[in-house]
Design an enzyme around this catalytic site. Structure first.
Site, PDB file in Angstrom:
ATOM      1  N   SER A 129       0.664  -1.594  -0.199  1.00 21.51           N
ATOM      2  CA  SER A 129      -0.364   0.223  -0.157  1.00 21.51           C
ATOM      3  C   SER A 129       0.799   0.915   0.204  1.00 21.51           C
ATOM      4  O   SER A 129       2.405   1.345   0.415  1.00 21.51           O
ATOM      5  CB  SER A 129      -0.762  -0.196   1.258  1.00 21.51           C
ATOM      6  OG  SER A 129      -1.933  -1.434   1.421  1.00 21.51           O
ATOM      7  N   GLU A 244      -4.184 -18.067   0.896  1.00 22.46           N
ATOM      8  CA  GLU A 244      -4.770 -18.974   1.587  1.00 22.46           C
ATOM      9  C   GLU A 244      -6.163 -18.225   1.791  1.00 22.46           C
ATOM     10  O   GLU A 244      -6.422 -17.788   2.969  1.00 22.46           O
ATOM     11  CB  GLU A 244      -3.987 -19.239   2.998  1.00 22.46           C
ATOM     12  CG  GLU A 244      -4.189 -20.389   3.904  1.00 22.46           C
ATOM     13  CD  GLU A 244      -2.884 -20.473   4.735  1.00 22.46           C
ATOM     14  OE1 GLU A 244      -2.662 -20.430   6.253  1.00 22.46           O
ATOM     15  OE2 GLU A 244      -1.577 -19.794   4.697  1.00 22.46           O
ATOM     16  N   SER A 379     -10.231  -4.261   1.106  1.00 21.31           N
ATOM     17  CA  SER A 379     -11.666  -3.728   2.344  1.00 21.31           C
ATOM     18  C   SER A 379     -12.987  -4.683   1.874  1.00 21.31           C
ATOM     19  O   SER A 379     -12.591  -5.519   0.368  1.00 21.31           O
ATOM     20  CB  SER A 379     -12.057  -2.757   1.613  1.00 21.31           C
ATOM     21  OG  SER A 379     -12.262  -2.672   1.004  1.00 21.31           O
ATOM     22  N   GLU A 381     -15.764  -3.940   1.272  1.00 21.99           N
ATOM     23  CA  GLU A 381     -16.885  -3.292  -0.279  1.00 21.99           C
ATOM     24  C   GLU A 381     -15.443  -3.613  -1.182  1.00 21.99           C
ATOM     25  O   GLU A 381     -16.421  -4.753  -2.269  1.00 21.99           O
ATOM     26  CB  GLU A 381     -17.006  -1.301  -0.342  1.00 21.99           C
ATOM     27  CG  GLU A 381     -17.172  -0.846   1.064  1.00 21.99           C
ATOM     28  CD  GLU A 381     -16.786  -1.184   2.361  1.00 21.99           C
ATOM     29  OE1 GLU A 381     -15.347  -1.374   2.691  1.00 21.99           O
ATOM     30  OE2 GLU A 381     -16.637  -0.598   3.399  1.00 21.99           O
TER      31      GLU A 381
END
Ligand SMILES: Cc1cc2nc3c(=O)[nH]c(=O)nc-3n(C[C@H](O)[C@H](O)[C@H](O)COP(=O)(O)OP(=O)(O)OC[C@H]3O[C@@H](n4cnc5c(N)ncnc54)[C@H](O)[C@@H]3O)c2cc1C
Length: 396
Positions: A129, A244, A379, A381
């Site tokens: 990120s 995983e 996330s 969303e």
């Protein structure tokens, strides 16, 4: 709930419980129960015990130091560790970069990095990120330019968990400007002690230091630390993030929360009444238990489909969303049960007073930190977008 688990695997569960009883130090167990942070030394000592037992990497192939267990056995193993208050080991080495390395890396890279990942001697962090590249990861800007036999890396990473403790970072960088942004990304293994690396802490709502900003200022990374081929970083990143499925909902953590609900609900409040004496409270807690059992059944059904070799592209998203939402619901219930007492952020010492104090005082930090669960790892969303894409086709 043992739906679909074989007798052999249930017998194995007893073996795991016996191992935990003998091998897990009481201090570590207490800390996990109280939601207290473990030191790197404590984590590594537990990892070393699992390593010595041959159980440290249940999902890895046997010839790379794994167990070769079936998915059902891995499930049982993780469940027993969680219910026995064993700590979750950091995912960055064992669950993320390890599988990428044994699948895509050169022989030298495997020999160099896999042993330290298995023993816990080398700690990794994930440099993906950036300030303007989270959900839209492909827009990341950290650039790596080849200079002789080194990449020179400049840019900024953010929300980097454990960067302050890590020895190495697996870092997604832009090596090329391409019309399709994903195509210009590569995966580098970067030594955190290299000149030009600056780690700055981000303190989270629960008062702890898990997260960091990492500034990379002309950091020289040997070309041999490129994983696989240049420009294929996106493929490796997708493999790493989707690797995983077992345990993604963290059912043992949800079950521990349920036990805490029953424990706290049985305690008299300031009016001398236990919440469990109140039908409205009993209903809220029963609703949680029903949804927890439904999630557990869903996870086991996913596992059976995976064992049968069936593709199940939505499973990870379903389990992630349901698991994190239930976690936040449990923490909110616990918080409501605590009433005004929950407003006080406890000291570590208060949390160690007794098993009940551990539960009571762990509630607020857990509630605050739990907000992050629906953000990290993609996330909720974005997970819903993925599910909608599978059900209804891609957005136009
Ligand atoms: C505790 C924690 C630990 C983390 N650890 C790491 C780590 O170790 N390494 C690392 O690289 N990263 C880490 N992250 C970062 C994490 O991966 C990102 O926070 C996450 O991908 C979201 O990106 P963002 O924060 O930039 O938010 P954004 O992508 O800016 O999103 C902001 C909001 O908009 C929503 N949104 C964005 N795009 C869409 C869309 N297309 N449709 C619908 N809604 C959308 C998001 O769901 C979110 O609610 C961590 C994050 C947290 C909270």
């Amino acid at each position: 709930m043992n739906f679909g688990i074989s007798r052999d695997d249930l017998a194995f569960a007893s073996e795991v419980r016996a191992f935990i009883a003998g091998a897990l130090p009481e201090e570590i167990r207490t800390k996990v129960r109280s939601e207290l942070r473990l030191t790197r030394a404590e984590m590594t000592s537990w990892q070393r015990r699992l390593f010595d037992q041959g159980w440290v990497a249940p999902a890895w192939p046997r010839d790379h130091g794994g167990t070769g267990w079936s998915l059902a056995r891995q499930y049982v193993f993780k469940r027993e560790l969680g219910l026995g208050f064993a700590p979750d080991l950091p995912a960055f080495g064992l669950q993320m970069i390890g599988p990428v390395l044994y699948t895509f890396a050169s022989q030298e890279q495997k020999q160099r990095y896999l042993p330290g990942i298995l023993t816990g001697e080398t700690w990794w962090c994930q440099g993906f990120s950036e300030p303007n590249a989270g959900s839209d990861l492909a827009s990341l800007k950290t650039r790596a330019t080849l200079d002789g036999n080194h990449y020179v890396v400049s840019g900024q990473k953010i929300w980097t968990s454990l960067a302050h403790l890590a020895d190495m970072m697996f870092c997604l960088v832009r090596t090329e400007s391409t019309p399709k942004p994903q195509a210009g990304l590569s995966l580098l293994l970067l030594d955190m002690r290299s000149p030009g690396v600056t780690v700055r802490p981000i303190i989270t709502l629960d008062g702890h230091h898990h997260l960091n900003e990492v500034f990379l200022d002309a950091v020289r990374v040997p070309q041999e630390n490129l994983v696989g081929e240049p420009g294929r970083g996106w493929t490796y990143a997708k493999f790493l993030l989707g690797h995983e499925r077992i345990g993604i909902a963290n059912i043992p953590r949800l079950r521990r929360r349920f036990a805490a609900l029953l424990e706290l609900g049985a305690q008299p409040n300031c009016h001398g009444r236990a919440a469990l004496a109140d039908p409205a409270w009993r209903r809220r807690i029963a609703d949680y238990e029903i949804d927890l059992k439904a999630l557990e059944a869903t996870e086991l059904a996913t596992l059976r489909r995976a064992e049968a070799g069936a593709a199940d592209a939505m499973a990870a998203s379903v389990l992630k969303v349901a698991g994190t939402e239930l976690l936040q619901r449990a923490d909110t219930l616990l918080w409501d049960l605590m009433g005004a007492e929950a407003a006080v952020l406890p000291t570590d010492a208060a949390r160690r007073e007794s098993p009940l104090a551990a539960v009571r005082y762990g509630v607020t930090p857990a509630l605050l930190h739990g907000r992050a669960a629906s953000i990290y790892g993609g996330s909720n969303e974005i997970q819903r977008n993925i599910m909608a894409g599978h059900l209804f086709g891609p957005a136009t």
